[in-house]
Design a protein around this motif. Structure first.
Motif, PDB file in Angstrom:
ATOM      1  N   LEU A 117       0.843  -1.188   0.000  1.00  0.00           N
ATOM      2  CA  LEU A 117       0.000   0.000   0.000  1.00  0.00           C
ATOM      3  C   LEU A 117       0.878   1.236   0.000  1.00  0.00           C
ATOM      4  N   PRO A 118       0.462   2.277  -0.676  1.00  0.00           N
ATOM      5  CA  PRO A 118       1.206   3.536  -0.616  1.00  0.00           C
ATOM      6  C   PRO A 118       1.257   4.050   0.833  1.00  0.00           C
ATOM      7  N   LEU A 119       2.347   4.724   1.159  1.00  0.00           N
ATOM      8  CA  LEU A 119       2.546   5.222   2.516  1.00  0.00           C
ATOM      9  C   LEU A 119       1.394   6.102   2.976  1.00  0.00           C
ATOM     10  N   ASP A 120       0.863   6.962   2.100  1.00  0.00           N
ATOM     11  CA  ASP A 120      -0.214   7.871   2.521  1.00  0.00           C
ATOM     12  C   ASP A 120      -1.473   7.098   2.935  1.00  0.00           C
ATOM     13  N   ILE A 121      -1.753   5.981   2.279  1.00  0.00           N
ATOM     14  CA  ILE A 121      -2.906   5.164   2.658  1.00  0.00           C
ATOM     15  C   ILE A 121      -2.653   4.496   4.008  1.00  0.00           C
ATOM     16  N   CYS A 122      -1.433   3.976   4.206  1.00  0.00           N
ATOM     17  CA  CYS A 122      -1.085   3.367   5.499  1.00  0.00           C
ATOM     18  C   CYS A 122      -1.231   4.372   6.632  1.00  0.00           C
ATOM     19  N   GLN A 123      -0.750   5.595   6.404  1.00  0.00           N
ATOM     20  CA  GLN A 123      -0.841   6.625   7.441  1.00  0.00           C
ATOM     21  C   GLN A 123      -2.291   7.011   7.701  1.00  0.00           C
ATOM     22  N   ALA A 124      -3.096   7.126   6.653  1.00  0.00           N
ATOM     23  CA  ALA A 124      -4.507   7.484   6.824  1.00  0.00           C
ATOM     24  C   ALA A 124      -5.244   6.402   7.606  1.00  0.00           C
ATOM     25  N   ARG A 125      -4.986   5.152   7.292  1.00  0.00           N
ATOM     26  CA  ARG A 125      -5.635   4.055   8.023  1.00  0.00           C
ATOM     27  C   ARG A 125      -5.164   4.001   9.467  1.00  0.00           C
ATOM     28  N   GLY A 126      -3.897   4.333   9.678  1.00  0.00           N
ATOM     29  CA  GLY A 126      -3.357   4.327  11.036  1.00  0.00           C
ATOM     30  C   GLY A 126      -3.997   5.382  11.925  1.00  0.00           C
TER      31      GLY A 126
END
Length: 61
Positions: A21-30
């Motif tokens: 997953l792109p980093l921005d998606i990982c951060q948003a989900r986090g």
């Protein structure tokens, strides 16, 4: 007991699944995770950098 040990104990192969997953998606989900335990963005970034590449997880001859 580690997962690999568990697989060996039960005579089953150990399997890895890689979600790229792109980093921005990982951060948003986090940040939208349970409000009690959100994942800080710097932690998500560090874990993303440590994640094995698909080539590293491929079976070897």
């Amino acid at each position: 007991m580690a997962r690999v040990d568990r697989a060996l104990y039960h005579r089953r192969p150990a399997v890895a699944v890689l979600f790229e997953l792109p980093l921005d998606i990982c951060q948003a989900r986090g940040t939208t995770r349970a409000r009690i335990h959100p994942v800080p963005q710097d932690v998500a970034r560090e874990l993303r950098q440590m994640t094995s590449a698909a080539e590293q997880l491929a079976p070897r001859d």
